[in-house]
Design an enzyme around this catalytic site. Structure first.
Site, PDB file in Angstrom:
ATOM      1  N   ASP A   1      -0.456  -0.176  -2.563  1.00 19.13           N
ATOM      2  CA  ASP A   1      -0.709  -1.227  -1.572  1.00 19.13           C
ATOM      3  C   ASP A   1      -2.159  -1.122  -1.104  1.00 19.13           C
ATOM      4  O   ASP A   1      -2.435  -0.787   0.044  1.00 19.13           O
ATOM      5  CB  ASP A   1       0.260  -1.080  -0.398  1.00 19.13           C
ATOM      6  CG  ASP A   1       0.152  -2.234   0.585  1.00 19.13           C
ATOM      7  OD1 ASP A   1      -0.393  -3.291   0.208  1.00 19.13           O
ATOM      8  OD2 ASP A   1       0.601  -2.079   1.737  1.00 19.13           O
TER       9      ASP A   1
ATOM     10  N   CYS B   1      -3.736  -7.988  -1.632  1.00 17.03           N
ATOM     11  CA  CYS B   1      -3.729  -8.820  -0.427  1.00 17.03           C
ATOM     12  C   CYS B   1      -4.979  -9.695  -0.330  1.00 17.03           C
ATOM     13  O   CYS B   1      -5.340 -10.151   0.750  1.00 17.03           O
ATOM     14  CB  CYS B   1      -3.595  -7.952   0.823  1.00 17.03           C
ATOM     15  SG  CYS B   1      -4.933  -6.766   1.034  1.00 17.03           S
TER      16      CYS B   1
END
Length: 382
Positions: free
Chosen positions: A286, A326
């Site tokens: 992530d 992201c």
């Protein structure tokens, strides 16, 4: 007073994109605020406007209104109404109440943490409206904190500050996320305190079971905590000692003694683990937004590919790779091409388990691609 845009700016708004850049503004007021946008005599939109920034026009309504402020606050009321059911069902959870452009409220983010709200305003026109925002939130929360410390505010000519807008704001709150609890530092945490856009993906990862899991770019242990419910050992990796201290605290809060933290540069650590022959049943990646702008995409692609390549090499046959990006500049086709290329270079085959993205409280506008930023995919390594 009105804003006049050129044909290019008009084309963007007519396509229902919300942004017009300063180079496409023909004329407009000298002071930031809420104004109608025209192309010649044709009305196009109501918008937040700042003549001093590159992103000058941010539309929030494509129909005229007698009172532009009331029209903007009506969008806020509608955004809160869309979340009302989940707040009633899960008052101790963490949710995004306002997702900027996704809720036709450009430059405004409001996150909810177990009865407390954190507001971030990054468009000049919001500054004078924050008391009204706090009042709109009053029925839903005990307190409202303005966490206006994002550097992007400086581009708008706005000061950086953190201060209460409503009620008594606690230093920290405890949030319930499925079977896991975690502490959120409202004033000092990253973003508004936590990364709520990965909430549903963290819950999804609870379905996996195994011996060893690796959570890379762990921050305060978000994925690690959920994985620890089903794995014998979970290693949480981050370059921030403070983030890992919070991860350890959250693990203790949940009575999870199987979470181990490692302070390290992710790229260096993944290479070292490979050399040492370490293997895992599951790896979560992530990473931060490597691509902050279009000019960064090529470099970001290489960085994403490198970290995914190293993670794939650490997985046992049949192991699970959960990987994210992201950055909206890293488009979905680019993201999947990058993962495929990483697998090819690792001489491994990937089977798609599930393609995921943003939760319902981070809505995407199809006409405004920048609102679709989070890619999250789960693969089985063959």
């Amino acid at each position: 007073m009105r804003i006049q845009v050129n044909a290019k700016g008009a084309a963007r708004l007519l396509s229902r994109h919300l942004w017009v850049f300063r180079r496409d503004v023909v004329s407009g007021p000298e002071t930031p605020g809420l104004y109608p946008v025209y192309w010649g005599r044709r009305f196009l939109a109501l918008a937040l406007y700042n003549p001093h920034t590159d992103l000058a026009v941010r539309a929030y309504r494509f129909a005229p209104a007698e009172d532009p402020v009331a029209a903007l606050l009506e969008n806020l009321a509608q955004a809160l109404a869309r979340r009302e059911a989940v707040l009633r069902q899960d008052p101790e959870g963490g949710y995004r109440l306002v997702h900027a452009e996704g809720d036709l409220l450009p430059g405004l983010v409001v996150d909810y943490y177990a009865g407390h709200a954190v507001v971030q305003a990054t468009a000049h026109a919001w500054e004078g409206l924050l008391p009204q925002v706090a009042e709109a939130l009053r029925p839903h929360v005990q307190s409202v904190l303005a966490k206006n410390d994002a550097r992007t505010r400086e581009l708008e000519g706005l000061p950086l500050y953190v201060r209460p807008l409503l009620g008594e704001v606690p230093e920290r709150v405890q949030v319930q996320e499925g079977r896991v609890r975690y502490l959120v530092d409202l004033r000092a945490g990253q973003k508004t305190g936590a990364y709520l856009d990965q909430r549903e993906n963290r819950l999804y990862m609870e379905r996996f079971r195994g011996e060893r899991a690796l959570d890379v770019f762990s921050y305060a242990g978000g994925f690690a905590l959920h994985l620890a419910l089903g794995f014998r050992e979970v290693v949480a990796v981050d370059s921030s000692a403070e983030a890992l201290r919070r991860a350890e605290e959250n693990a203790r809060l949940n009575g999870l003694g199987n979470v181990r933290v490692l302070e390290a540069n992710a790229f260096d650590l993944l290479r070292r683990l490979e050399k040492e022959g370490e293997r895992f049943d599951l790896v979560v990646l992530d990473p931060p937004a490597f691509a902050k702008g279009k000019k960064d995409v090529e470099r970001a692609y290489r960085a994403y590919k490198e970290v995914n390549l190293r993670a794939i090499k650490l997985l046992k046959e049949g192991g699970i790779l959960a990987t994210a990006s992201c950055s909206h500049h890293m488009t979905e086709p680019l993201f999947y091409a990058m993962v495929a290329e990483a697998a090819q270079d690792a001489h491994r085959l990937l089977r798609v388990v599930e393609k995921r993205g943003q939760p319902f409280d981070h809505p995407v506008l199809l006409n405004h691609p920048e609102t679709h930023y989070l890619k999250f995919a789960v693969f089985q390594v063959l």
